[in-house]
Design an enzyme around this catalytic site. Structure first.
Site, PDB file in Angstrom:
ATOM      1  N   ASP A   1       0.843  -1.191   0.000  1.00  0.00           N
ATOM      2  CA  ASP A   1       0.000   0.000   0.000  1.00  0.00           C
ATOM      3  C   ASP A   1       0.872   1.232   0.000  1.00  0.00           C
ATOM      4  O   ASP A   1       0.595   2.199   0.700  1.00  0.00           O
ATOM      5  CB  ASP A   1      -0.941  -0.022   1.219  1.00  0.00           C
ATOM      6  CG  ASP A   1      -2.060   0.996   1.059  1.00  0.00           C
ATOM      7  OD1 ASP A   1      -2.163   1.577  -0.042  1.00  0.00           O
ATOM      8  OD2 ASP A   1      -2.802   1.213   2.013  1.00  0.00           O
TER       9      ASP A   1
ATOM     10  N   GLU B   1     -11.608   3.718  -0.298  1.00  0.00           N
ATOM     11  CA  GLU B   1     -11.832   3.902   1.140  1.00  0.00           C
ATOM     12  C   GLU B   1     -12.500   5.252   1.434  1.00  0.00           C
ATOM     13  O   GLU B   1     -12.156   6.262   0.839  1.00  0.00           O
ATOM     14  CB  GLU B   1     -10.498   3.801   1.894  1.00  0.00           C
ATOM     15  CG  GLU B   1      -9.371   4.636   1.322  1.00  0.00           C
ATOM     16  CD  GLU B   1      -8.556   3.894   0.267  1.00  0.00           C
ATOM     17  OE1 GLU B   1      -8.964   2.794  -0.114  1.00  0.00           O
ATOM     18  OE2 GLU B   1      -7.522   4.430  -0.177  1.00  0.00           O
TER      19      GLU B   1
END
Lengths: 860, 259
Positions: B183, B241
């Site tokens: 990530d 997200e």
């Protein structure tokens, strides 16, 4: 021959023996065979029974002796099987049972292997088998059977067949042929099908020629050969026909990539192209060509000459592009045609032909659209989407025309989501709490769309008013933007408003098919509003032109009198002064103006479509593709992405384009030709762009029902576009100095004229009687009654259909109940068997017995 | 001069664009504009503000409450691109199924995903977390300690990932990685994966999970895994997200080795 057969049989026996030996080794495993295998065996058993039954049928017509023989044999067979079963059930020693099984296996094997040979041979094998069985089980050998076997062996030689056997062989061949034909529908695995097909074909090949004797045989062979040739020819013809359908392969390819909804657009486009070809043929062949060949040449009369004032710029590209100059004074427009009754050596009735072609194109279009609608309605049948929602989804949601893995993935995903959604929907409808929100959102969406429609309508109205003001001021004083404002605004609104509708429609949460219909309806309203605003503006302009015409007419009379007054005194005997036709003053000719407007509109529309295609699809695709190497996010999967093909917008563009053609074709005979050109180009361009720049829709759906929707819209548009055309034809008198109807009060007077001068007097009388309201009104009444009657009958048919469906459902339920009962019974039998098995516990063969029982239960 | 009517005709296009891409506009506002403004006003970095909020609102020693505080801050106050609760659930599930013993995390940022992974690890497992930025690493360290994970469970390595991966075997005595979570910078997904392949730390069955492969997206990475044939892979589709309308995906790769 016989020896060979015997040898074969021996070999087979040996093979069986070998197999037996190998089976004995793997017996332990054999006992615990899977249920599936058993089922298969059951199937073969059943098929054997079936075949026997069939044979029984075929032998019915044969001589009694054979029949009796057969029945005895069958009876024996049946008895044999029964006894076998009973023996097995009674818990016979394992050995005999396994033998049985093997025998059956070998029989099955034989059947499969011998598939290619004659049924007669099969029979012999069966008899052999029976014999063997009898030897092993009951050791009861029948002499008769032996004899019979010998008989059968003899039959196998095709050289010395008795007619009876020949008949039998023929029947076998026929049966094979039937099998080949019906093979596709058989519920077999592919492998078996292939094997069966090959074997049957071999069999037919082998024995077809052998049938018949001497002369008859040759004839038969010849006949067979000819049928084969004929079949091949037919197949080739069929292939050729498919190859002849224009763009078929292209459309199929698109269909495989994008699903049937996108393909339906292209099919519709092709259909439209066909219709336009016919319209083009009519106008081109019956109006434009005769006028160009036989009418007076260019420059002979004022209406066929460019006026002196415009001569200087008549060949400029800008003028030609605007349909002025030489383009205006040519066969392309209404004003060029002369009102001469008959032209050329053929005495071609030009004005009449012009009028009839104008009416005929519209009539033909009506006919074709309605016929297609009726055919589609028949095809679509009576389907209700509400009753078996999930079954429909399970069994019919796959689109079998997809051939592209990516689209297949998309389709797969969309089916899954649709299932999820349907389940959710079902739950929601059970829960029934969120419906208000959905309703509110739908109402809100419609409100927004209405606002948008009103806004666009007002904008067009405003622009049209402004353009009239500009026209009064004189167009030369204004910029290009201002002069082309109407077309620009119409095209832009037509391009952008559907996008907005699309965005708004996501609020509503409809199924994509329903959403597509809503979207179509909205765009339809938008286009219609735009078109009618345009027409109203045109009407205003027509009125202006007619006022101008009055003034010009007055001026011309003044001009003529002044001309004659000025010349007469000098020499009255001289021929009238020849004035060059370019100098003659002339009226404004509103018909040509209308035609020009439509042509301009079509051209600007086409240009907009192509430019959007290039910019919106191609340039975007290129940017996304090549900027993706050096961009900070994934352009392909993320924000701009590639465009999807917009089915609804394209369909509506096509339909409205066609509407404009219908509206304007009367005043500009070149319009169908233009449209054919446009459709041709857009077919290739769109095929290319859809394959190269678009991605499959995220929610691929089938468009089976939408074809008729397109047709219905086309019909409405046809009606709406013929209305203004007919209105102008009927109410407004034609211009006095241009067009085929000049000098008449109304355009349709040409019919009267023809009736009076070209037909005998009685015909005119009959026609006048027929057009008498006293006759026409009852006729219309009759038609209305007939329509009412037909509609009511179709309604009753529909009701009957619904009733039948209900009955079918009830029957199904009944059957289900029956099946359940049978299954229960079978279970009980099974339980009993288990009890028996447990009683005889310790014996090693109980599991096989159980198996047998289970297969028995399967028969129930 | 273009007449106003023609300009008005472009209004529907403008509206369409605004409505269709509203989530992106909202994201731009929250992730960029608000951040710049807050930076100017408070003088703290975004991560520090998040840390302050978590410190005030979460229970120390309780990873769940820390994660929750993060989620609230990211969705209500400001925006930090953590993995988020929805994709986090997928990650949790994968970790539960796999129960890896050695985990490498590339890009700890401010420790959200580190806490998330450490929480789901079995006993005795060890997580190596790589973060390039010094300040972020300091905050991540604090967050991890706040959640109650000690040095034995989580080891934070402050270095760029392309320097760390080749030295993992030598410096940290690693033999095999069971689970890798990516990530960090989307551009380094592909080179880092290749480094991992080259280092020989991936064994058969090692799982690699990469977040944000669709948005902002790592096309080269996807192309690489598609082409290399070393992996069994799929993309879990989800949304970005703390945002509803932007589609995003999480790639799940299982290393198969060369067949």
């Amino acid at each position: 021959r016989r020896r060979r057969r015997d040898g074969e049989r021996d070999k087979k026996r040996r093979e069986n023996g070998r197999r037996k030996a190998s089976k004995d080794v793997g017996e332990g495993e054999e006992k615990y065979q899977t249920k599936r295998e058993k089922r298969e065996r059951g199937k073969t058993k059943r098929s054997k029974n079936d075949r026997e039954a069939k044979r029984r049928e075929t032998y019915k017509e044969e001589p009694v002796k054979v029949k009796s023989n057969k029945t005895r044999e069958i009876g024996k067979n049946a008895k044999n099987e029964n006894t076998r079963k009973w023996e097995a059930r009674m818990g016979e020693p394992e050995e005999s049972y396994t033998k049985e099984k093997k025998k059956r296996k070998s029989a099955k094997k034989e059947m499969e292997e011998d598939g290619g040979h004659s049924i007669a041979k099969e029979e012999t094998h069966q008899v052999n088998k029976i014999k063997k069985k009898k030897k092993k089980e009951t050791s009861e050998v029948d002499n008769e059977d032996n004899e019979e076997e010998d008989d059968k062996e003899k039959e196998l030689r095709p050289e010395d067949l008795s007619p009876e056997e020949l008949e039998k062989l023929k029947e076998a061949v026929d049966e094979r042929k039937k099998l080949i034909q019906s093979l596709r529908g058989k519920p077999w695995p592919m492998k078996k099908k292939l094997v069966a097909l090959r074997e049957s074909q071999e069999f037919v090949e082998k024995y077809e020629g052998a049938l018949g004797k001497g002369k008859g045989r040759k004839l038969y062979a010849y006949k067979v050969m000819m049928t084969k040739k004929w079949m091949k020819f037919q197949r080739d013809l069929e292939n050729f026909k498919t190859a002849c359908i224009p763009w078929e392969m292209k459309i199929k390819e698109i269909e495989s990539h994008f699903g049937s909804s996108v393909a339906s657009y292209f099919i519709f486009l092709r259909w439209m192209y066909g219709i336009n070809m016919i319209l083009f043929g009519l106008t081109f062949g019956l109006v434009m060509v005769p006028e160009a060949l036989m009418g007076r040449p260019y420059g002979s009369i004022p209406r066929k000459t460019v006026p002196r004032a415009e001569e200087a710029s008549a060949m400029d590209f800008a003028v030609l592009w605007d349909c002025g100059g030489y383009a205006q004074y040519s066969v392309l427009f209404y004003g060029y045609y002369n009102n001469q009754r008959a032209i050329g050596w053929l005495k071609f009735r030009m004005p009449l032909s012009y009028f009839l072609v104008g009416v005929g194109t519209v009539a033909y279009s009506y006919m074709v659209v309605i016929r297609t609608m009726a055919r589609n309605a028949n095809e679509s049948g009576v389907g209700d989407d509400n009753s078996f929602n999930f079954s429909w989804k399970t069994f019919t949601s796959w689109d079998y025309l997809i051939g592209n893995p990516e689209t297949a993935d998309n389709k797969f995903a969309s089916i899954t989501t649709s299932f999820k959604e349907a389940i959710l929907e079902e739950q929601e409808s059970r829960k029934d709490d969120n419906i208000h929100l959905t309703r509110f959102l739908r109402v809100l969406a419609n409100f927004l769309v209405l606002c948008c429609l009103a806004g666009s309508g007002y904008l067009i109205y405003f622009v049209v008013r402004r353009s009239q003001k500009f026209a009064l001021d004189g167009l030369e004083n204004h910029t290009w933007w201002e002069r082309n404002e109407v077309n620009m605004v119409m095209s832009l609104l037509g391009m952008f408003c559907p996008m907005l509708f699309d965005v708004i429609s996501t609020l509503e949460n409809y199924h994509p098919r329903v959403a597509l219909q809503w979207q179509l309806g909205r765009i339809f309203a938008l286009f219609l509003g735009n078109l009618y605003t345009f027409i109203i503006a045109l009407m205003d302009e027509i009125n202006l032109k007619r006022e101008e015409e009055m003034i010009v007419k007055f001026n011309i009379t003044m001009w003529e009198t002044s001309l004659y007054n000025g010349t007469e005194p000098e020499n009255s005997t001289a021929p009238p002064i020849s004035i060059h036709p370019a100098d003659v003053p002339r009226g404004p000719c509103w018909e040509t103006m209308v035609g020009q407007e439509f042509v301009r509109l079509i051209i600007s529309d086409t240009m907009t479509t192509y430019i959007t295609l290039l910019i919106g699809d191609f340039i975007r695709a290129v940017l996304v593709r090549f900027l993706n190497y050096c961009w900070c996010w994934d352009l392909e999967a993320g924000f701009p992405s590639y465009s999807e093909f917009d089915v609804s917008g394209n369909v509506l563009g096509l339909i409205f384009n066609q509407g404009m053609i219908w509206m304007g074709a009367f005043y500009a005979p070149c319009l169908p030709a233009l449209n054919v050109l446009r459709l041709h180009v857009s077919m290739y361009l769109q095929c290319w762009s859809v394959m190269c720049c678009n991605v499959p829709q995220e929610r691929v759906f089938k468009a089976s029902g939408s074809n008729n929707f397109y047709m219905a819209m086309l019909l409405v548009i046809l009606f709406l576009s013929t209305l203004p055309a007919i209105y102008t034809i009927v109410t407004i008198p034609p211009s006095f100095d241009c067009g085929p109807f000049s000098g008449k009060k109304r355009m349709f007077d040409v019919i009267h004229e023809t009736l009076e001068s070209d037909f005998p007097a009685w015909f005119g009388k009959v026609f006048s009687y027929a057009s008498n309201p006293g006759l026409v009104l009852p006729f219309i009444l009759l038609m209305v009654l007939a329509i009412y009657y037909l509609q009511s009958t179709s309604k009753s048919y529909k009701e009957a259909n619904v009733e039948l469906k209900k009955k079918l459902q009830a029957q199904n339920e009944e059957n289900k109940k029956k099946n359940k009962r049978a299954a229960l019974q079978a279970q009980m039998v099974l339980e009993e068997a288990r009890k028996v098995a447990s009683q005889t516990a310790g014996q090693p063969n109980n599991s096989t017995v159980l198996q047998e029982y289970e297969s028995e239960a399967f028969y129930f | 001069m273009v007449s106003p009517a023609i300009a008005l005709a472009f209004l529907p296009l403008l509206l369409t664009l605004i409505i269709r891409y509203r989530y992106y506009f909202v994201l731009f506002y929250r992730a960029v504009l608000v951040r710049i403004w807050r930076d100017c006003v408070t003088g703290l970095s975004r991560e520090e503000r998040a840390y302050q909020y978590v410190l005030v609102h979460a229970t120390p020693g309780d990873p769940d409450s820390i994660l929750e505080a993060f989620d609230v801050w990211c969705s209500k106050v400001e925006y930090i691109s953590n993995i988020g609760p929805k994709k986090g659930k997928i990650l949790d599930r994968l970790l539960m199924e796999q129960s890896p013993l050695t985990v490498l995390e590339l890009g700890a940022h401010c420790g959200y995903s580190t806490v998330r992974i450490a929480r789901a690890l079995p006993l005795g497992a060890r997580l190596y977390s790589v973060e390039m930025d010094q300040r972020n690493a300091a905050i991540a360290e604090k967050i991890i300690r706040l959640a109650g994970f000690d040095d034995d469970t989580v080891e934070l390595i402050v270095n760029p990932s392309d320097e760390v991966i080749p030295r993992l075997r030598a410096d940290y005595g690693l033999e095999r990685l069971d689970f890798v979570f990516m990530d960090h910078w989307k551009k380094s997904y592909c080179p880092d994966l290749q480094l991992l392949e080259g280092s020989g730390l991936l064994g058969k069955g090692s799982m690699i999970v990469a977040d944000n492969v669709l948005f902002p997206g790592a096309p080269k990475f996807l192309r690489h895994i598609r082409k290399s044939g070393l992996y069994e892979w799929k993309v879990h589709r989800a949304t970005l997200e703390y945002s509803k309308g932007i589609r995003d995906g999480m790639a799940e790769l299982v290393y198969q080795g060369i067949k």
